[in-house]
Design a protein around this motif. Structure first.
Motif, short mmCIF file in Angstrom:
data_model
loop_
_atom_site.label_atom_id
_atom_site.label_comp_id
_atom_site.label_asym_id
_atom_site.label_seq_id
_atom_site.Cartn_x
_atom_site.Cartn_y
_atom_site.Cartn_z
N ARG A 170 0.77 -1.28 -0.04
CA ARG A 170 -0.02 -0.01 0.02
C ARG A 170 0.93 1.11 -0.08
NH1 ARG A 170 -3.31 -1.20 5.21
NH2 ARG A 170 -1.42 -1.98 5.82
N ASN A 171 2.17 1.23 0.59
CA ASN A 171 2.98 2.33 0.57
C ASN A 171 3.99 2.41 -0.74
OD1 ASN A 171 2.14 3.02 3.32
ND2 ASN A 171 3.40 1.58 4.10
N LEU A 172 3.50 1.36 -1.74
CA LEU A 172 4.30 1.48 -3.02
C LEU A 172 5.75 0.88 -2.75
CD1 LEU A 172 2.75 4.43 -5.05
CD2 LEU A 172 2.01 2.04 -4.94
N GLU A 210 4.28 6.84 -9.96
CA GLU A 210 3.73 6.71 -8.81
C GLU A 210 2.13 7.07 -9.10
OE1 GLU A 210 3.94 9.13 -4.68
OE2 GLU A 210 5.72 7.80 -4.90
N ARG A 211 2.24 8.10 -9.90
CA ARG A 211 0.73 8.52 -10.27
C ARG A 211 -0.05 7.65 -10.86
NH1 ARG A 211 3.00 13.34 -12.45
NH2 ARG A 211 3.03 12.33 -14.41
N ASP A 213 0.46 4.12 -10.36
CA ASP A 213 0.24 3.13 -9.33
C ASP A 213 -0.83 3.60 -8.33
OD1 ASP A 213 2.38 1.95 -10.21
OD2 ASP A 213 3.81 2.44 -9.02
N ARG A 214 -0.77 4.86 -8.02
CA ARG A 214 -1.72 4.97 -6.86
C ARG A 214 -3.01 5.10 -7.62
NH1 ARG A 214 0.21 6.23 -2.33
NH2 ARG A 214 2.33 6.99 -2.12
N LEU A 217 -4.37 1.52 -7.49
CA LEU A 217 -4.65 1.14 -6.04
C LEU A 217 -6.17 1.90 -5.70
CD1 LEU A 217 -1.25 1.11 -4.03
CD2 LEU A 217 -2.80 -0.76 -4.50
N GLU A 218 -6.32 3.03 -5.91
CA GLU A 218 -7.37 3.73 -5.49
C GLU A 218 -8.65 3.16 -6.16
OE1 GLU A 218 -6.43 7.76 -5.63
OE2 GLU A 218 -4.85 7.66 -4.13
N ARG A 245 -4.88 -4.53 -9.44
CA ARG A 245 -4.82 -4.40 -7.94
C ARG A 245 -5.47 -5.55 -7.38
NH1 ARG A 245 -9.32 -0.13 -5.30
NH2 ARG A 245 -10.63 -1.92 -5.89
#
Length: 578
Positions: A170-172, A210-211, A213-214, A217-218, A245
């Motif tokens: 969750r923290n990548l 990271e963009r 990835d998030r 995840l979201e 995910r």
């Protein structure tokens, strides 16, 4: 406790019962004659035996026999407990355990139940047994062991897959990577796990990854993007990156799979390739692939000892730079020879005629600047007269039959011992003089402000180019993408462009085409050299189609750059555009 009928013994029994209840233990105490003097009720929770076997005075042998007859005994499941077991031997074995000074064991008494037995025999003969339920602990341990085995099996499967795969929490942070993913970065799994993409890539790419990835995840929406990756060994990898995910809410994991499609992107369509077993496919559209991470580290690939030894190519004269003055009306000779003198460790400049020579000499005399040597172009009118009347320093006359290599030897000796050669002493050498002077009617190109423009997006490669060019005494500017390379070319009009073919914003092929389009109205062309990660036929063909003159392959080295510079700048005549 030996006199069980006494009042003190009753108090002790009460204390033992309270202790048993408070700690959740079953306690059994027997005397030196192996007769029970205390047994707590929780024993019945472990062994389904008649309560009469817990009464004071019961023989320990009878208590163990009741346990055997119940079918619930250590190391067996209930449905098999009456098979393949000898009652007397089992009782004798367990009686011997009670007479050990200290005995501890964890035993299974059912399909899903485990107990911990701790036995002590005191010096006065009393034997004490503590029994506790450890079923939950054993279940956790077994589950942990199963999880570890599954993880090991999963890792083995992932490592056998050819496609790079990584898993982030969750923290990548990376929590799992396979061998193919490690090969991209040229790192061991231990060096990647627990770290984030910010620790592995440049900030710009890390923020981009990271963009996405998030977002995955979201939202749970699958992310898919064609990408071109440069691996740690410099090889190109064409992939379709998919991000998924997985897991339960609050415990989501991000799985990234890079599906290798290099065989489909870089294909072949000739009969020889088909016969060799390679994919007979045409080259697809490169523009569909987004430039991704560049993990190529030239310092990992380059032979550092060779790099150190290659410094001998430069061979500076000394820490003190001698000042050399060139007199020639030929702009092409000035553009070729002055940079060459710089590379030999000399401080050089040029004048065009006698008036400039006289003015330059007077200024140097006024400021007490010593001229180590004067080089006079032997093809100019009155060259011998200039040599004869020059007395400020040793002088040297260039003739058409001089070579650059021998010019260097003579000039360095001249600066070292101060002895000059006049026109009458000019040495005759073979007629293939390396410095080519164009015809007088040919227009000369302007002197460039910088010799080389390097187009390279990787910071480590930029550093390597800078170190090599500085060591060779070649002036340069570095562009981070193709668009910036075109802008620097327009600003400085260099003699040479070293063009990486894979860059963001604008790739090297498009940048070369833009430069060639702008040169259509110019008198001269700039030499453009493609810099590729590997010598693929498709890269070479695309480079030629874009108007590039040649190509070199990473990792670069000083002798490679010097050879290219000598070929296209120093010993080559100016080329007319078109």
């Amino acid at each position: 406790m030996i006199d069980v009928a006494s009042f003190g013994a009753n108090i002790q029994k009460t204390v033992l019962e309270a202790t048993s209840d408070a700690l959740g233990l079953a306690i059994l105490v027997c005397d030196k004659n192996d007769e029970i003097i205390f047994a707590s009720r929780p024993i019945l929770q472990f062994y389904p035996i008649p309560a009469q076997f817990l009464e004071t005075g019961t023989r320990l042998k009878d208590f163990l026999g009741a346990i055997f007859d119940s079918g619930v005994r250590s190391g067996t499941a209930p449905e098999t407990s009456r098979r393949h077991a000898n009652r007397d031997e089992w009782i004798s074995e367990h009686l011997s355990h009670h007479w050990r000074e200290r005995f501890e064991v964890v035993e299974r008494i059912g399909r899903h139940r485990w107990i911990s037995l701790r036995k002590r025999r005191l010096s006065n003969g009393l034997g004490i047994v503590w029994i506790s339920d450890v079923s939950e602990q054993k279940k956790r341990e077994e589950q942990m062991q199963l999880d570890l085995e599954r993880i090991e099996l999963t890792e083995g499967i992932l490592d056998c897959l050819p496609n790079p795969i990584c898993v982030k929490d969750r923290n990548l942070n990376y929590v799992a990577v396979n061998k193919a993913f490690c090969a991209i970065h040229g790192m061991a799994a231990e060096a990647i796990l627990g770290r984030s993409v910010w620790d592995l890539l440049e900030p710009e790419l890390a923020e981009k990854f990271e963009r996405s990835d998030r977002a995955t995840l979201e939202t749970g929406v699958v992310h898919s993007l064609p990408e071109q990756i440069v691996q740690s060994d410099g090889e190109d990898l064409w992939v379709v990156t998919c991000k998924f995910r997985v897991g339960d809410p609050g415990k989501y994991l991000l799985v990234t799979c890079m599906n290798d499609v290099t065989g489909l992107v870089v294909g072949y369509n000739d009969l020889d390739s088909i016969a060799s077993g390679r994919s007979p496919l045409d080259v697809r559209d490169y523009s569909a692939f987004t430039p991704a991470q560049n993990c190529y580290d030239p310092f990992r690939s380059i032979d550092m000892q060779h790099l150190v030894e290659a410094g001998a190519i430069i061979e500076p004269v000394s820490a003190i730079r001698h000042r050399v003055l060139l007199m020639t009306p030929a702009v092409a000779l000035e553009q070729s020879l002055v940079p060459q003198l710089h590379r030999w460790g000399l401080d050089a400049c040029a004048v065009r005629n006698r008036a400039e020579l006289t003015a330059f000499k007077d200024i140097c005399a006024a400021r007490r600047i010593e001229i180590a040597a004067l080089i006079v172009d032997g093809t100019m009118a009155g060259a011998q007269d200039v040599i004869t009347n020059w007395n400020a320093s040793p002088s040297l006359q260039l003739a058409r039959n001089w070579k650059v290599s021998e010019l260097r030897v003579s000039l360095l000796a001249l600066c070292g011992d101060g002895s000059g050669r006049g026109g009458a002493d000019a040495i005759d050498y073979p007629a293939d003089w390396d410095i080519i002077v164009p015809d007088g009617g040919l227009a000369a190109r302007p002197v460039p402000e910088v010799d080389v423009v390097v187009a390279e997006d990787n910071e480590i490669n930029q550093f390597v180019f800078a170190q090599i060019l500085e060591g060779l005494g070649i002036s340069y500017r570095i562009a981070a993408n193709g668009e910036e390379a075109v802008r620097l070319w327009q600003q400085y009009r260099p003699a040479l462009v070293l063009m990486d073919v894979s860059m963001p914003v604008m790739n090297g092929f498009d940048a070369a085409r833009a430069i060639r389009a702008a040169e259509k109205s110019a008198a001269f062309q700039t030499a453009i050299i493609a810099v590729t990660a590997q010598a693929l036929d498709i890269d070479i063909e695309l480079s030629k189609a874009a108007g590039m003159d040649d190509h070199i392959t990473k990792p670069i080295s000083p002798d490679m750059i010097e050879a290219v510079y000598r070929k296209f700048v120093v010993t080559r005549p100016e080329r007319m555009a078109g």
